[in-house]
Design an enzyme around this catalytic site. Sequence first.
Site, PDB file in Angstrom:
ATOM      1  N   CYS A  12       0.862  -1.178   0.000  1.00 14.77           N
ATOM      2  CA  CYS A  12       0.000   0.000   0.000  1.00 14.77           C
ATOM      3  C   CYS A  12       0.905   1.237   0.000  1.00 14.77           C
ATOM      4  O   CYS A  12       2.135   1.124   0.118  1.00 14.77           O
ATOM      5  CB  CYS A  12      -0.907   0.006   1.229  1.00 14.77           C
ATOM      6  SG  CYS A  12      -0.011   0.124   2.800  1.00 14.77           S
ATOM      7  N   HIS A  78       3.882   2.164  11.435  1.00 12.01           N
ATOM      8  CA  HIS A  78       2.832   2.014  12.448  1.00 12.01           C
ATOM      9  C   HIS A  78       2.771   3.199  13.407  1.00 12.01           C
ATOM     10  O   HIS A  78       1.820   3.328  14.178  1.00 12.01           O
ATOM     11  CB  HIS A  78       3.068   0.744  13.265  1.00 12.01           C
ATOM     12  CG  HIS A  78       3.266  -0.481  12.436  1.00 12.01           C
ATOM     13  ND1 HIS A  78       4.516  -0.973  12.095  1.00 12.01           N
ATOM     14  CD2 HIS A  78       2.372  -1.310  11.859  1.00 12.01           C
ATOM     15  CE1 HIS A  78       4.373  -2.058  11.359  1.00 12.01           C
ATOM     16  NE2 HIS A  78       3.089  -2.284  11.192  1.00 12.01           N
ATOM     17  N   CYS A 100       2.596   6.135   8.618  1.00 12.45           N
ATOM     18  CA  CYS A 100       1.654   6.195   7.500  1.00 12.45           C
ATOM     19  C   CYS A 100       0.707   7.375   7.710  1.00 12.45           C
ATOM     20  O   CYS A 100       0.161   7.548   8.805  1.00 12.45           O
ATOM     21  CB  CYS A 100       0.862   4.893   7.425  1.00 12.45           C
ATOM     22  SG  CYS A 100      -0.500   4.937   6.244  1.00 12.45           S
ATOM     23  N   GLU A 130       0.693  -0.145  16.108  1.00 12.09           N
ATOM     24  CA  GLU A 130      -0.174   1.009  15.834  1.00 12.09           C
ATOM     25  C   GLU A 130      -1.050   1.344  17.035  1.00 12.09           C
ATOM     26  O   GLU A 130      -1.228   2.519  17.387  1.00 12.09           O
ATOM     27  CB  GLU A 130      -1.047   0.720  14.613  1.00 12.09           C
ATOM     28  CG  GLU A 130      -1.996   1.846  14.256  1.00 12.09           C
ATOM     29  CD  GLU A 130      -2.985   1.458  13.172  1.00 12.09           C
ATOM     30  OE1 GLU A 130      -4.139   1.915  13.242  1.00 12.09           O
ATOM     31  OE2 GLU A 130      -2.613   0.688  12.257  1.00 12.09           O
ATOM     32  N   THR A 171      -6.182   0.432  11.907  1.00 16.31           N
ATOM     33  CA  THR A 171      -6.469   0.577  10.477  1.00 16.31           C
ATOM     34  C   THR A 171      -6.521  -0.733   9.702  1.00 16.31           C
ATOM     35  O   THR A 171      -7.017  -0.755   8.576  1.00 16.31           O
ATOM     36  CB  THR A 171      -5.427   1.491   9.804  1.00 16.31           C
ATOM     37  OG1 THR A 171      -4.122   0.943  10.007  1.00 16.31           O
ATOM     38  CG2 THR A 171      -5.487   2.901  10.365  1.00 16.31           C
ATOM     39  N   CYS A 200      -8.421   1.367   7.081  1.00 15.54           N
ATOM     40  CA  CYS A 200      -7.882   1.868   5.813  1.00 15.54           C
ATOM     41  C   CYS A 200      -8.680   1.320   4.630  1.00 15.54           C
ATOM     42  O   CYS A 200      -8.992   0.126   4.573  1.00 15.54           O
ATOM     43  CB  CYS A 200      -6.414   1.449   5.705  1.00 15.54           C
ATOM     44  SG  CYS A 200      -5.662   1.795   4.116  1.00 15.54           S
ATOM     45  N   SER A 228       2.095 -10.335   9.854  1.00 17.40           N
ATOM     46  CA  SER A 228       1.305  -9.243   9.283  1.00 17.40           C
ATOM     47  C   SER A 228      -0.165  -9.401   9.643  1.00 17.40           C
ATOM     48  O   SER A 228      -0.811 -10.383   9.264  1.00 17.40           O
ATOM     49  CB  SER A 228       1.468  -9.223   7.757  1.00 17.40           C
ATOM     50  OG  SER A 228       0.499  -8.393   7.156  1.00 17.40           O
ATOM     51  N   ASN A 230      -2.806  -7.644   8.614  1.00 11.90           N
ATOM     52  CA  ASN A 230      -3.750  -7.564   7.499  1.00 11.90           C
ATOM     53  C   ASN A 230      -3.667  -8.791   6.596  1.00 11.90           C
ATOM     54  O   ASN A 230      -4.661  -9.213   6.018  1.00 11.90           O
ATOM     55  CB  ASN A 230      -3.546  -6.262   6.713  1.00 11.90           C
ATOM     56  CG  ASN A 230      -2.286  -6.254   5.878  1.00 11.90           C
ATOM     57  OD1 ASN A 230      -2.284  -6.694   4.739  1.00 11.90           O
ATOM     58  ND2 ASN A 230      -1.185  -5.748   6.428  1.00 11.90           N
TER      59      ASN A 230
END
EC number: 1.17.7.4
Length: 298
Positions: A12, A78, A100, A130, A171, A200, A228, A230
């Site tokens: 991303c 993060h 980010c 995060e 996110t 996000c 990870s 996500n």
Amino acid sequence: MKIVLAESLGFCYGVNRAVEATKRLLKEKRDARVIGDIVHNEIVMKKLKDMGLKVYPDLSSIDFSDTAENSVAIIRAHGASPDVEDFLKRRFGYVVDLTCPIVYNVFSLAKDLEKKGYFIVIFGKKDHAEVKALCGRLNDYLIVEPGYDFETIKAFLREKKPKKVALISQTTMNSESFEKLAEKLLKLEGIEVSVNNTICNVTINREKMAIHLAQTCDAVVVVGGKRSSNTGKLAKIVESHGKRAFHVQNPEQLPDLSIYRKVGIISGTSTPKEQILKILDYIKFTYEGEVIRNGGEV
């Protein structure tokens, strides 16, 4: 075999920005240091370490005995808590903040809501970088993790007695799970609830792609780091729709796919395209696969 690529693959914006900026610093021969991984991808982190990046698990583990004039501290994608930011600025002459922008907007929103009198409820994982960075900006909050017991949340809020509650999210959380939590909070009596879906859009779109692949393929290969958030979420989404998901980082981790006629490929937002390409090429040549790009490019 048909191989269907998700419409969007690879990094991303926020991850790409952080990785490329770190590479530039290392190519400039800067003594770059970071607390925690720049991104949750083992292959990416190995390359950065090979280029000279020094990674520390926490503040107390940083070795300051060999810092030099060209030493630079990096704040990863993060984000970091204000205490950590202040510490790094005091100890290093140069700090590069690679938080980010989307994550930083969540930090700002949470602070603004708290100033307006809202008690902040965070949907996320308490050990995620995060969430730690976000909590460091707030005076009081409640973290609600996946698998929560809503009766426990209700009991906490009854004791806390907030007049206003604002729900926000890490996110990279599952958007459907967030909406279910929001629905329950909105039904609470005597509390004004503000719902702020801070997940996000890129991760929401990847969720939709994972669902589409699960509905149209026999199995889905999910490419990305094991740590990870996500990427792991995408694998769970595929499996929740009744299809096998293979969360892998390299071709060696793939099982025998010969029983499948149609295999989808999707990646987390911290997965570089070269990592996806290696797996795509392996499947294509091993099983004489026909690639259906479906808008996706590697």
